[in-house]
Design an enzyme around this catalytic site. Structure first.
Site, PDB file in Angstrom:
ATOM      1  N   ASP A 115       0.987  -1.292  -0.025  1.00 23.14           N
ATOM      2  CA  ASP A 115      -0.118  -0.265  -0.142  1.00 23.14           C
ATOM      3  C   ASP A 115       1.066   1.230   0.144  1.00 23.14           C
ATOM      4  O   ASP A 115       2.076   1.115   0.368  1.00 23.14           O
ATOM      5  CB  ASP A 115      -0.736   0.015   1.345  1.00 23.14           C
ATOM      6  CG  ASP A 115      -1.713  -1.045   1.480  1.00 23.14           C
ATOM      7  OD1 ASP A 115      -2.037  -1.835   0.561  1.00 23.14           O
ATOM      8  OD2 ASP A 115      -2.194  -1.196   2.710  1.00 23.14           O
TER       9      ASP A 115
HETATM   10  N1  URA Z   1      -1.061  -6.010   3.937  1.00 19.73           N
HETATM   11  C1  URA Z   1      -1.640  -4.603   4.007  1.00 19.73           C
HETATM   12  O1  URA Z   1      -2.658  -4.398   4.546  1.00 19.73           O
HETATM   13  N2  URA Z   1      -0.835  -3.823   3.365  1.00 19.73           N
HETATM   14  C2  URA Z   1       0.383  -3.810   2.557  1.00 19.73           C
HETATM   15  O2  URA Z   1       0.818  -3.217   2.022  1.00 19.73           O
HETATM   16  C3  URA Z   1       0.563  -5.125   2.782  1.00 19.73           C
HETATM   17  C4  URA Z   1       0.073  -6.079   3.355  1.00 19.73           C
END
Ligand code: URA
Length: 246
Positions: A115
């Site tokens: 993310d």
């Molecule tokens: N889980 C999440 O919520 N975000 C990420 O970037 C990776 C795993």
């Protein structure tokens, strides 16, 4: 008997597929003395040469060693705020790489995604087979995340995450077992083997908590090195790539 043969490629086609310009531009550059192979000017770009992994040690383009040939794997310490998707606003993780790499064919993509607000270990590659091996659910490559949380852990999360019964909102298949290691009341390491959308954040949301910071520390047997600062990247060695699957 092995049938593996070193692939060959026309020089103009090879350099163009590596982002050095159109075939015509590469031709002009070579005729102007801008391409050297084994210490000699290479002016006839229509010739085929063997594409060996050591080519970057033997070929200069504009006085610089040739970029890595196909099969490159980049290890990036993703900084906060960069995105893995062109559909999102903001700087892209690809922006940290040399500009000409955008024109490479095959294209470079991230191996899975983090993310925008997640930091840490991110791999990018032009090797489609490797990409699929890493993200394939059948391989169960473990991903370790360090999460800091808005509220103290209650103590029941570890058993629920490990149960293989946690159902995330909007999904119809429970999560595979995941392992929680409590570091402090508001910090934990979570090991997951799947890569569902916003998985870690949604897992903590499912137990009434909220992830404040999220950092990926490990992918399989590969640990994010301490000396790679946020935003820094380097090419991975064959041994490091193999470590992912250990
Ligand atoms: N889980 C999440 O919520 N975000 C990420 O970037 C990776 C795993």
């Amino acid at each position: 008997m092995s049938s593996s043969k070193t692939p060959t490629a026309r020089v103009d086609k090879l350099l163009s597929s590596m982002g050095y310009g159109s075939r015509a531009e590469v031709g002009r550059l070579a005729r102007a003395g801008g391409v050297e192979l084994d210490g000699r000017d290479l002016t006839d770009v229509s010739q085929r040469i063997p594409v060996t992994p050591d080519l970057p040690t033997r070929m200069l383009v504009d006085g610089e060693p040739l970029d890595p040939v196909a099969g490159l794997v980049v290890l990036l310490n993703k900084p906060l705020g960069m995105t893995c998707s062109r559909k999102e606003d903001g700087a892209l993780v690809y922006d940290v790489l040399p500009d000409r790499w955008r024109a490479r064919d095959p294209a470079i993509s991230t191996i899975g995604r983090l993310d925008k607000q997640t930091t840490g270990l991110l791999l990018l590659t032009d090797d489609g087979d490797l990409l699929h091996r890493v993200i394939s659910p059948r391989r169960h490559v473990a991903k370790v995340y360090r999460a800091t949380l808005a509220r103290p852990l209650s103590g029941t999360e570890g058993a629920l995450f490990a149960s293989g019964e946690l159902m995330l909102e909007g999904e119809d298949k429970p999560l595979s077992p995941a392992m929680l290691e409590v570091v402090s009341p508001t910090e934990a390491l979570l090991t997951v083997t799947e890569g569902r959308y916003h998985q870690v954040r949604r897992m903590f949301a499912a137990v009434g908590n909220h992830v404040e910071t999220l950092h990926r520390e490990r992918l399989g047997g590969l640990v994010l090195p301490d000396d790679l600062a946020p935003g820094q990247w380097r090419l991975m060695t064959a041994d490091e790539i193999a470590a992912i699957f250990e």
